[in-house]
Design a protein around this motif. Structure first.
Motif, PDB file in Angstrom:
ATOM      1  N   GLU A  79     -30.426  -6.847 -15.439  1.00 13.87           N
ATOM      2  CA  GLU A  79     -29.479  -6.041 -14.657  1.00 13.87           C
ATOM      3  C   GLU A  79     -28.178  -6.835 -14.639  1.00 13.87           C
ATOM      4  N   VAL A  80     -27.108  -6.190 -15.073  1.00 14.28           N
ATOM      5  CA  VAL A  80     -25.827  -6.886 -15.174  1.00 14.28           C
ATOM      6  C   VAL A  80     -24.839  -6.207 -14.234  1.00 14.28           C
ATOM      7  N   ASP A  81     -24.311  -6.976 -13.295  1.00 17.63           N
ATOM      8  CA  ASP A  81     -23.363  -6.417 -12.323  1.00 17.63           C
ATOM      9  C   ASP A  81     -21.931  -6.528 -12.846  1.00 17.63           C
ATOM     10  N   LEU A  82     -21.207  -5.410 -12.781  1.00 13.71           N
ATOM     11  CA  LEU A  82     -19.795  -5.399 -13.177  1.00 13.71           C
ATOM     12  C   LEU A  82     -18.946  -5.090 -11.955  1.00 13.71           C
ATOM     13  N   VAL A  83     -17.808  -5.739 -11.866  1.00 13.37           N
ATOM     14  CA  VAL A  83     -16.867  -5.419 -10.791  1.00 13.37           C
ATOM     15  C   VAL A  83     -15.488  -5.213 -11.415  1.00 13.37           C
ATOM     16  N   HIS A  84     -14.803  -4.165 -10.989  1.00 12.87           N
ATOM     17  CA  HIS A  84     -13.497  -3.875 -11.575  1.00 12.87           C
ATOM     18  C   HIS A  84     -12.509  -4.984 -11.209  1.00 12.87           C
ATOM     19  N   SER A  85     -11.689  -5.382 -12.183  1.00  4.64           N
ATOM     20  CA  SER A  85     -10.811  -6.539 -11.954  1.00  4.64           C
ATOM     21  C   SER A  85      -9.684  -6.236 -10.968  1.00  4.64           C
ATOM     22  N   PHE A  86      -9.248  -4.977 -10.859  1.00  2.00           N
ATOM     23  CA  PHE A  86      -8.162  -4.651  -9.930  1.00  2.00           C
ATOM     24  C   PHE A  86      -8.694  -4.074  -8.620  1.00  2.00           C
ATOM     25  N   PHE A  87      -9.664  -3.173  -8.739  1.00  2.00           N
ATOM     26  CA  PHE A  87     -10.173  -2.458  -7.558  1.00  2.00           C
ATOM     27  C   PHE A  87     -11.604  -2.942  -7.315  1.00  2.00           C
ATOM     28  N   THR A  88     -11.719  -4.007  -6.537  1.00  4.66           N
ATOM     29  CA  THR A  88     -12.994  -4.734  -6.482  1.00  4.66           C
ATOM     30  C   THR A  88     -14.083  -3.990  -5.709  1.00  4.66           C
ATOM     31  N   ASP A  89     -13.719  -2.878  -5.093  1.00  5.52           N
ATOM     32  CA  ASP A  89     -14.789  -2.082  -4.467  1.00  5.52           C
ATOM     33  C   ASP A  89     -15.494  -1.208  -5.516  1.00  5.52           C
ATOM     34  N   ARG A  90     -14.945  -1.181  -6.744  1.00  6.56           N
ATOM     35  CA  ARG A  90     -15.618  -0.426  -7.820  1.00  6.56           C
ATOM     36  C   ARG A  90     -16.627  -1.358  -8.489  1.00  6.56           C
ATOM     37  N   ARG A  91     -17.869  -0.996  -8.403  1.00  7.95           N
ATOM     38  CA  ARG A  91     -18.938  -1.833  -8.954  1.00  7.95           C
ATOM     39  C   ARG A  91     -19.942  -0.982  -9.713  1.00  7.95           C
ATOM     40  N   GLU A  92     -20.547  -1.560 -10.730  1.00  9.80           N
ATOM     41  CA  GLU A  92     -21.580  -0.853 -11.502  1.00  9.80           C
ATOM     42  C   GLU A  92     -22.643  -1.845 -11.901  1.00  9.80           C
ATOM     43  N   THR A  93     -23.833  -1.346 -12.132  1.00 12.45           N
ATOM     44  CA  THR A  93     -24.888  -2.193 -12.672  1.00 12.45           C
ATOM     45  C   THR A  93     -25.376  -1.580 -13.983  1.00 12.45           C
ATOM     46  N   VAL A  94     -25.391  -2.392 -15.027  1.00 12.35           N
ATOM     47  CA  VAL A  94     -25.822  -1.935 -16.345  1.00 12.35           C
ATOM     48  C   VAL A  94     -27.182  -2.556 -16.642  1.00 12.35           C
ATOM     49  N   LEU A  95     -28.089  -1.762 -17.211  1.00 16.14           N
ATOM     50  CA  LEU A  95     -29.372  -2.310 -17.649  1.00 16.14           C
ATOM     51  C   LEU A  95     -29.251  -2.630 -19.140  1.00 16.14           C
ATOM     52  N   ALA A  96     -29.608  -3.848 -19.501  1.00 19.68           N
ATOM     53  CA  ALA A  96     -29.473  -4.256 -20.902  1.00 19.68           C
ATOM     54  C   ALA A  96     -30.738  -4.976 -21.345  1.00 19.68           C
TER      55      ALA A  96
END
Ligand code: FAD
Length: 370
Positions: A114-131
């Motif tokens: 599970e890989v967590d991503l956070v947007h570099s400008f709008f840090t409340d935007r988050r996603e988790t990618v399964l790889a």
């Protein structure tokens, strides 16, 4: 979102791994916290690679430079954009990978991460990618090597060469004696700055400085066009000057330790960069030695965390002696794809390095015979 292979970092080698994966039919996601090839973006405008275009070419796409010379930063960025388009990649830019967790246990039907991503400008935007597998290609130049001296944070002090135009008509003190320091000193002098260079060693060493630059800096300093302060280190910086002291080894030899103030409107501290190993560490990768080199198998590029790979200069940790470059990393994509997905080496090779016609093998000893 799910993918077979998530690649962290869209530097040249991250792009190359992604292109090879795409070419082999593996669903990849390429992520970067900044612009495409942010490390190269951060180079001084107009600077040139030291490696030849054949060594810098990636993904089986030839790198054509305008005058068949070493490519500039701008040429290479344009080239990388073209490679991304021609290989059909869609990098997710301005998203930072903040955590990589192994998926395990009864709730995880398939192995992977599970890989967590956070947007570099709008840090409340988050996603988790399964790889299924992850490659870390985050480079080795994430943060400057700070000296920790008074005045280092003043606004006229920088660790990045930037656009040399801003030094026109100014007094510039450069600290360092390797390629970036020497190249900036020469270019700033040529465009009309008054330049001084401080180096902790007694002379420029052609082991560290590209031969073209070595020749020129020695000439310019010998003729007094650029002021050279050998065997000195900066100990403090004020708005008007840099205070230099004898390098510690000279003091040990009995030198008085007398300091000198060199006037400066700008100060460029070309004191190197360090990798940011925090992502590797938090993902469970063992870091070895002072250089924090990730533990990995050189045959497969797999780290001590199964399914998690390193590629590019990130595999070398904080390089005090540069040994890992783009040109030494072209075999990483093939090794990873073979190990993680059983891809045939020939298939991956079609999407790495330059085109076969331009390929000629050579090692460090061919460039620096001594
Ligand atoms: C002036 C200058 C000249 C140089 N000349 C040469 C040369 O001639 N030959 C050579 O081989 N090298 C040269 N280098 C070094 C060169 O920059 C590196 O070799 C090259 O960029 C390494 O490529 P890479 O793909 O391994 O990593 P990088 O290009 O460093 O890419 C790493 C990427 O990872 C991204 N990233 C980091 N952390 C995260 C995260 N948590 N989430 C998402 N993304 C992340 C960064 O934004 C970056 O885009 C030079 C450097 C400078 C400054």
């Amino acid at each position: 979102m799910e993918c077979d292979l998530l690649i962290v970092g869209s530097g040249p080698i991250g792009i190359e791994v992604a292109a090879a994966a795409r070419g082999a039919g593996i669903k990849e996601i390429l992520v970067d916290r900044g612009q495409l090839a942010q490390t190269v973006v951060d180079w001084p405008e107009g600077s040139r690679f030291f490696s030849s275009p054949e060594r810098m070419a990636i993904a089986g796409v030839p790198l054509q430079s305008t005058h068949q010379e070493l490519a500039t930063r701008e040429e290479y960025l344009a080239y990388l954009r073209g490679v991304v388009e021609v290989r059909g990649l869609s990098p997710r830019l301005y998203w930072s990978v903040s955590a990589i967790r192994k998926k395990a246990g009864p709730g995880s039907p398939t192995p992977g991460f599970e890989v967590d991503l956070v947007h570099s400008f709008f840090t409340d935007r988050r996603e988790t990618v399964l790889a299924r597998a992850v490659v870390i290609t985050t480079g080795d130049m994430a943060k400057p090597n700070l000296l920790g001296i008074p005045g280092e944070q003043l606004p006229h002090v920088t660790h990045y060469g930037g656009d040399v135009h801003r030094f026109f008509g100014q007094r510039l003190v450069v600290v360092g004696g390797r390629n970036s320091a020497v190249e900036t000193a020469i270019r700033a002098w040529r465009l009309g700055a008054k330049v001084a260079i401080s180096y902790r060693r007694p002379a420029f060493d052609n082991h560290y400085v590209y031969s073209r630059l070595h020749l020129e800096i020695n000439l310019l300093t010998r003729k007094g066009a650029i002021d050279f302060y050998p065997s000195t280190v900066p100990v403090s910086i004020s708005p008007d000057a840099v205070t230099l002291a004898p390098a510690p080894d000279l003091v040990a030899e009995g030198n008085s330790g007398k300091t000198i103030d060199v006037p400066a409107d700008f100060v460029f501290l070309a004191t190197g960069y360090n990798a940011d190993a925090s992502l590797l560490r938090s993902a469970g990768v063992r870091l070895e030695g002072d250089d924090e080199v990730p533990a990995y198998d050189a045959e497969t590029m797999e780290t001590n965390v199964s399914g998690l790979y390193v590629a590019g200069t990130a595999a070398a940790g904080n390089q005090r002696e540069y040994q890992a470059f783009v040109g030494t990393s072209h075999d990483h994509a093939g090794k990873i794809l073979a190990h993680a997905f059983g891809v045939e080496p020939e298939r991956a090779e079609a999407f790495t390095g330059t085109i076969p016609r331009r390929h000629y093998p050579f090692g460090w000893e061919d460039i620096e015979p001594e």
